[in-house]
Design an enzyme around this catalytic site. Structure first.
Site, PDB file in Angstrom:
ATOM      1  N   GLU A 171      -7.900  -5.631   4.534  1.00  0.00           N
ATOM      2  CA  GLU A 171      -7.985  -5.238   2.956  1.00  0.00           C
ATOM      3  C   GLU A 171      -6.554  -5.909   2.426  1.00  0.00           C
ATOM      4  OE1 GLU A 171      -8.573  -1.068   4.529  1.00  0.00           O
ATOM      5  OE2 GLU A 171      -9.277  -0.636   2.710  1.00  0.00           O
ATOM      6  N   HIS A 204     -12.875   2.516  -0.588  1.00  0.00           N
ATOM      7  CA  HIS A 204     -12.986   1.578   0.325  1.00  0.00           C
ATOM      8  C   HIS A 204     -13.476   0.145  -0.118  1.00  0.00           C
ATOM      9  CE1 HIS A 204     -13.367   4.534   4.243  1.00  0.00           C
ATOM     10  NE2 HIS A 204     -12.077   4.123   4.000  1.00  0.00           N
ATOM     11  N   ARG A 238      -2.388  -2.015  -3.860  1.00  0.00           N
ATOM     12  CA  ARG A 238      -3.591  -1.336  -3.619  1.00  0.00           C
ATOM     13  C   ARG A 238      -3.477   0.041  -4.629  1.00  0.00           C
ATOM     14  NH1 ARG A 238      -5.095   3.081   0.783  1.00  0.00           N
ATOM     15  NH2 ARG A 238      -7.305   3.351   0.365  1.00  0.00           N
ATOM     16  N   ARG A 261     -13.026  15.046   7.767  1.00  0.00           N
ATOM     17  CA  ARG A 261     -13.937  15.319   6.721  1.00  0.00           C
ATOM     18  C   ARG A 261     -15.182  15.642   7.035  1.00  0.00           C
ATOM     19  NH1 ARG A 261     -11.791  10.242   3.699  1.00  0.00           N
ATOM     20  NH2 ARG A 261      -9.600  10.592   3.166  1.00  0.00           N
ATOM     21  N   ASN A 305       0.942  -1.129  -0.096  1.00  0.00           N
ATOM     22  CA  ASN A 305      -0.085   0.114  -0.033  1.00  0.00           C
ATOM     23  C   ASN A 305       0.829   1.204  -0.034  1.00  0.00           C
ATOM     24  OD1 ASN A 305      -1.931   1.941   0.332  1.00  0.00           O
ATOM     25  ND2 ASN A 305      -2.685   1.182   2.116  1.00  0.00           N
TER      26      ASN A 305
END
Ligand code: ADP
Length: 351
Positions: free
Chosen positions: A337, A153, A64, A214, A7
């Site tokens: 993940e 996601h 990823r 956010r 990643n």
């Protein structure tokens, strides 16, 4: 088959090394401060070299990649044409894709001949129907500038939805699942028969739920209003929405839900408000997705908050399913993940 999952971020590379198909994690770690002032690790190539010094015999690499736009609907084996297309996606994901690409290019040099697979965060959501992904803007913005909901996601939502089916001992194509990924970034997804049919993040990860920093959904007219009122330029406005809002902005304390829980419990009004707004927005989306799928068999929580904060889960689910004849199962499933990327890499390479 030993699979290295990478990643690659702008200044870090996280990695996990798996033995597949045993799903066995052999080792993992993180290289940080890539390209930062005073750091010995001048670029991703140097960072990856350090990682490869710690592990032996990599048979394949899974990467990823954040944005696959409409080009990538599933994982692909990396070749020159894939690299070119990932580059083209950089214009709509300028913060993420260049860093992901840097990891791929470093592997190309250091692991020549080793197969690489790109797994996209957006790919799982490519099954969302057009009436859910097109915004209420002039249609040319979609055809000319690729402006639409993409969702993110995806690897996490797909992984936990499949795990849920496994736990419930039911085929995924018989289930309606709502997955809530609640970490620093938060998103929710309606998974009908194993396919994403809607998700809360949009063209960027800013849309939808209230997150650590956010804002999630706001009245779009606020953007120009605030820019005028506070005399902000585009960069400052972007920063406000992405880095200074959400739990941090509402509470004025932190983006960390653990700290907010403690503060809220000791009477801090803004910490309580941040927590309540967070939970309310999620409840609202769950309600919407029950309607989208005409039902729900299972609600899944994952991510740092979803996995660890029972009080937040309780707040979200209190009386939520009172009107159901048979209440959906509520599951907590740790996301993984990297394992999902390793599984997809193995599957693709084994053909
Ligand atoms: P990211 O999106 O950066 O991967 P995480 O999934 O680690 O984030 O989630 C971070 C959030 O989860 C924070 O708000 C943090 O307070 C909350 N959290 C609660 N309990 C834990 C825990 N035991 N470990 C990590 N994060 C936790």
């Amino acid at each position: 088959m030993k699979i290295l999952v990478i990643n690659s971020g702008s200044s870090s590379i996280k990695y996990k090394f798996f033995d597949m198909p045993r799903n066995k994690l052999l080792t993992c770690g993180k290289i940080e401060h890539i390209g930062e002032e005073g750091s010995d690790i001048i670029n991703h190539y140097t960072g990856l070299k350090l990682i490869l010094g710690k592990i032996d015999s990599v048979d394949a690499v899974g990467h990823r990649v954040v944005h696959g736009a409409e080009t990538f609907k599933k994982p692909v084996i990396v070749d020159d044409s894939v690299i070119k297309k990932i580059k083209q996606c950089c214009s709509i994901a300028p913060l993420h894709n260049p860093a992901n690409l840097a990891g791929i290019l470093a592997c190309n040099k250091l692991l020549a001949g080793v197969k690489q697979v790109a797994v996209f965060d957006t790919a799982f959501h490519q099954t969302i129907p057009d009436y859910a992904y097109i915004y209420g803007l002039p249609y040319e913005f979609y055809t000319k500038f690729n402006i639409r909901k993409y969702g993110f996601h995806g690897t996490s939502h797909e992984y936990v939805a499949h795990e849920a089916a496994h736990i419930l001992k039911k085929p995924i194509d018989k289930l309606k699942v709502i997955t809530c990924h609640l970490g620093n970034g938060c998103s929710i997804c309606a998974v009908d028969k194993g396919k994403s049919v809607d998700t809360s993040m949009g063209f960027t990860p800013l849309e939808g739920l209230v997150m650590g920093t956010r804002c999630g959904d706001v009245d779009p007219a606020l953007i120009t209003h605030i820019m005028r009122k506070k005399r902000l330029d585009m960069h400052e406005m972007d920063n406000l929405l992405n880095k200074a809002s959400g739990l941090k902005g509402i509470s004025g304390i932190s983006n960390d839900m653990r700290i907010l829980e403690t503060k809220a419990n000791s009477g801090d009004m803004r910490a309580r408000l941040a927590r309540d707004i967070f939970a309310y927005r999620i409840r609202k989306y769950i309600g919407a997705y029950i309607t989208v799928m005409s039902g729900c068999d299972c609600l899944v929580f994952t991510g740092g908050i979803g996995e660890n904060q029972a009080t937040i889960r309780k707040k979200i689910t209190k009386n939520l399913f009172n009107h159901f004849r048979k209440s959906p199962k509520i599951l907590v499933i740790p996301t993984n993940e990297e394992l999902m990327i390793a599984k997809q890499t193995f599957k693709l390479i084994k053909g």
